[in-house]
Design a protein around this motif. Structure first.
Motif, PDB file in Angstrom:
ATOM      1  N   LEU A  20       0.833  -1.203   0.000  1.00 42.07           N
ATOM      2  CA  LEU A  20       0.000   0.000   0.000  1.00 42.07           C
ATOM      3  C   LEU A  20       0.868   1.254   0.000  1.00 42.07           C
ATOM      4  O   LEU A  20       1.823   1.366   0.769  1.00 42.07           O
ATOM      5  CB  LEU A  20      -0.916  -0.027   1.217  1.00 42.07           C
ATOM      6  N   SER A  21       0.501   2.206  -0.849  1.00 38.15           N
ATOM      7  CA  SER A  21       1.202   3.490  -0.905  1.00 38.15           C
ATOM      8  C   SER A  21       0.188   4.620  -0.930  1.00 38.15           C
ATOM      9  O   SER A  21      -0.836   4.533  -1.634  1.00 38.15           O
ATOM     10  CB  SER A  21       2.084   3.577  -2.157  1.00 38.15           C
ATOM     11  N   LEU A  22       0.471   5.666  -0.158  1.00 42.14           N
ATOM     12  CA  LEU A  22      -0.379   6.864  -0.166  1.00 42.14           C
ATOM     13  C   LEU A  22       0.386   8.017   0.454  1.00 42.14           C
ATOM     14  O   LEU A  22       1.463   7.838   1.025  1.00 42.14           O
ATOM     15  CB  LEU A  22      -1.704   6.622   0.569  1.00 42.14           C
ATOM     16  N   VAL A  32      -9.467   7.976   3.055  1.00 45.84           N
ATOM     17  CA  VAL A  32      -9.086   6.588   2.770  1.00 45.84           C
ATOM     18  C   VAL A  32     -10.358   5.767   2.950  1.00 45.84           C
ATOM     19  O   VAL A  32     -10.856   5.628   4.069  1.00 45.84           O
ATOM     20  CB  VAL A  32      -7.962   6.103   3.694  1.00 45.84           C
ATOM     21  N   LEU A  33     -10.881   5.246   1.858  1.00 49.98           N
ATOM     22  CA  LEU A  33     -12.223   4.666   1.841  1.00 49.98           C
ATOM     23  C   LEU A  33     -12.184   3.192   1.492  1.00 49.98           C
ATOM     24  O   LEU A  33     -11.323   2.735   0.736  1.00 49.98           O
ATOM     25  CB  LEU A  33     -13.094   5.404   0.822  1.00 49.98           C
ATOM     26  N   GLY A  34     -13.134   2.469   2.032  1.00 51.45           N
ATOM     27  CA  GLY A  34     -13.258   1.049   1.731  1.00 51.45           C
ATOM     28  C   GLY A  34     -14.178   0.383   2.725  1.00 51.45           C
ATOM     29  O   GLY A  34     -14.439   0.920   3.812  1.00 51.45           O
ATOM     30  N   TYR A 204      -8.306   7.893  -1.565  1.00 50.66           N
ATOM     31  CA  TYR A 204      -7.786   6.580  -1.953  1.00 50.66           C
ATOM     32  C   TYR A 204      -8.871   5.548  -1.680  1.00 50.66           C
ATOM     33  O   TYR A 204      -9.503   5.581  -0.622  1.00 50.66           O
ATOM     34  CB  TYR A 204      -6.538   6.213  -1.158  1.00 50.66           C
ATOM     35  N   ILE A 205      -9.077   4.645  -2.617  1.00 51.98           N
ATOM     36  CA  ILE A 205     -10.026   3.560  -2.442  1.00 51.98           C
ATOM     37  C   ILE A 205      -9.229   2.276  -2.238  1.00 51.98           C
ATOM     38  O   ILE A 205      -8.373   1.923  -3.063  1.00 51.98           O
ATOM     39  CB  ILE A 205     -10.942   3.393  -3.679  1.00 51.98           C
ATOM     40  N   LEU A 206      -9.499   1.563  -1.124  1.00 51.95           N
ATOM     41  CA  LEU A 206      -8.775   0.341  -0.796  1.00 51.95           C
ATOM     42  C   LEU A 206      -9.608  -0.886  -1.100  1.00 51.95           C
ATOM     43  O   LEU A 206     -10.819  -0.900  -0.889  1.00 51.95           O
ATOM     44  CB  LEU A 206      -8.394   0.312   0.685  1.00 51.95           C
ATOM     45  N   GLU A 207      -8.932  -1.914  -1.589  1.00 52.75           N
ATOM     46  CA  GLU A 207      -9.505  -3.250  -1.719  1.00 52.75           C
ATOM     47  C   GLU A 207      -8.404  -4.254  -1.441  1.00 52.75           C
ATOM     48  O   GLU A 207      -7.290  -4.116  -1.959  1.00 52.75           O
ATOM     49  CB  GLU A 207     -10.067  -3.498  -3.127  1.00 52.75           C
ATOM     50  N   VAL A 211      -4.238  -0.046  -2.691  1.00 52.30           N
ATOM     51  CA  VAL A 211      -4.998   1.036  -3.319  1.00 52.30           C
ATOM     52  C   VAL A 211      -5.389   0.619  -4.731  1.00 52.30           C
ATOM     53  O   VAL A 211      -4.525   0.256  -5.543  1.00 52.30           O
ATOM     54  CB  VAL A 211      -4.175   2.333  -3.358  1.00 52.30           C
ATOM     55  N   VAL A 212      -6.690   0.667  -5.021  1.00 53.00           N
ATOM     56  CA  VAL A 212      -7.154   0.329  -6.374  1.00 53.00           C
ATOM     57  C   VAL A 212      -7.524   1.574  -7.170  1.00 53.00           C
ATOM     58  O   VAL A 212      -7.561   1.529  -8.402  1.00 53.00           O
ATOM     59  CB  VAL A 212      -8.361  -0.634  -6.331  1.00 53.00           C
ATOM     60  N   LEU A 213      -7.797   2.675  -6.480  1.00 55.18           N
ATOM     61  CA  LEU A 213      -8.117   3.938  -7.141  1.00 55.18           C
ATOM     62  C   LEU A 213      -7.657   5.088  -6.271  1.00 55.18           C
ATOM     63  O   LEU A 213      -7.735   5.012  -5.040  1.00 55.18           O
ATOM     64  CB  LEU A 213      -9.631   4.078  -7.347  1.00 55.18           C
TER      65      LEU A 213
END
Length: 233
Positions: A20-22, A32-34, A204-207, A211-213
């Motif tokens: 993960l990078s941000l 940071v969403l998910g 940032y969208i996490l899955e 990060v996927v988006l």
């Protein structure tokens, strides 16, 4: 302010964060969403020094903080307000706030308390009340106020809207906007997608632990394909 590079971490033999990078810059609110189980809590605990990273880097103001003790992370100015508030229910509001400033000088404590009371006037009204008797919204204010007592340079808010009524959720996001306008950078970790994107500059969208988006919050909010594919809207 904060840069996370290729961070990997987990528990036992289970990897949760998978490269993960941000980043969070000065003056930003970054969301940071998910959904549950994507690694948001593990990310916060790793940034705070509660979970040892397997690999990767965490830089705060350009200096590495990965592997440092939680108390050292707080002293550096990276302060985490945890999910579920984690207040001390049998202590008063004022006692909770005083404990939040234990890593800071006693001379600045009263100044910090007054700052918290200006931000959250309701806490001043209830300063001698046991924290466990506060409403859910007031307890969340207290949790954030306790974080402010540590004089953060960057504040991590973990699910601040969790368990609040719709009216209190609106109030909470308004308070987050005000903190940001006062110059405090915030990393907002949330499941509440719509209102998080309204207050954030980037997201940032996490899955599955990565990060996927990522991009401008306005872009992620308004793109119908991104809403369908990643935000469930």
């Amino acid at each position: 302010m904060l840069e996370v590079r290729d961070l990997r971490a987990g528990y036992g033999g289970t990897e949760v964060l998978r490269g993960l990078s941000l980043s969070v810059g000065q003056g930003e609110v970054v969301a940071v969403l998910g959904s549950n189980g994507v690694g948001k809590t593990t990310l916060n605990m790793t940034l705070s020094g509660l979970v040892e990273p397997w690999s990767g880097e965490i830089l705060f103001e350009g200096r590495p903080i990965h592997g440092r003790k939680p108390s050292e992370v707080v002293s550096a100015g990276l302060v985490h307000v945890p999910e579920g508030r984690k207040i001390f229910p049998n202590l008063t509001v004022l006692e909770n706030l005083v404990l939040g400033g234990y890593r800071r000088s006693k001379t600045g404590r009263n100044t910090n308390i007054e700052r918290v009371f200006r931000t959250f006037p309701r806490l001043k009204e209830r300063m001698k009340q046991a924290a466990g008797t506060l409403s859910g919204g007031e307890q969340q204010m207290l949790a954030i106020g306790r974080g402010l007592m540590s004089e953060p340079k960057l504040l991590i808010l973990d699910e601040p809207s969790l368990g609040l009524s719709p009216l209190l959720v609106e109030e909470m996001f308004g308070l987050i906007e005000q903190l940001a306008k006062d110059g405090l950078p915030i990393m907002l970790v949330e499941q509440n997608v719509v209102q998080s994107l309204d207050v954030a500059s980037r997201a940032y969208i996490l899955e599955n632990g990565h990060v996927v988006l990522s991009g401008a919050a306005e872009t992620l909010r308004d793109d119908p394909e991104l809403k369908r594919a990643y935000l469930g809207l």
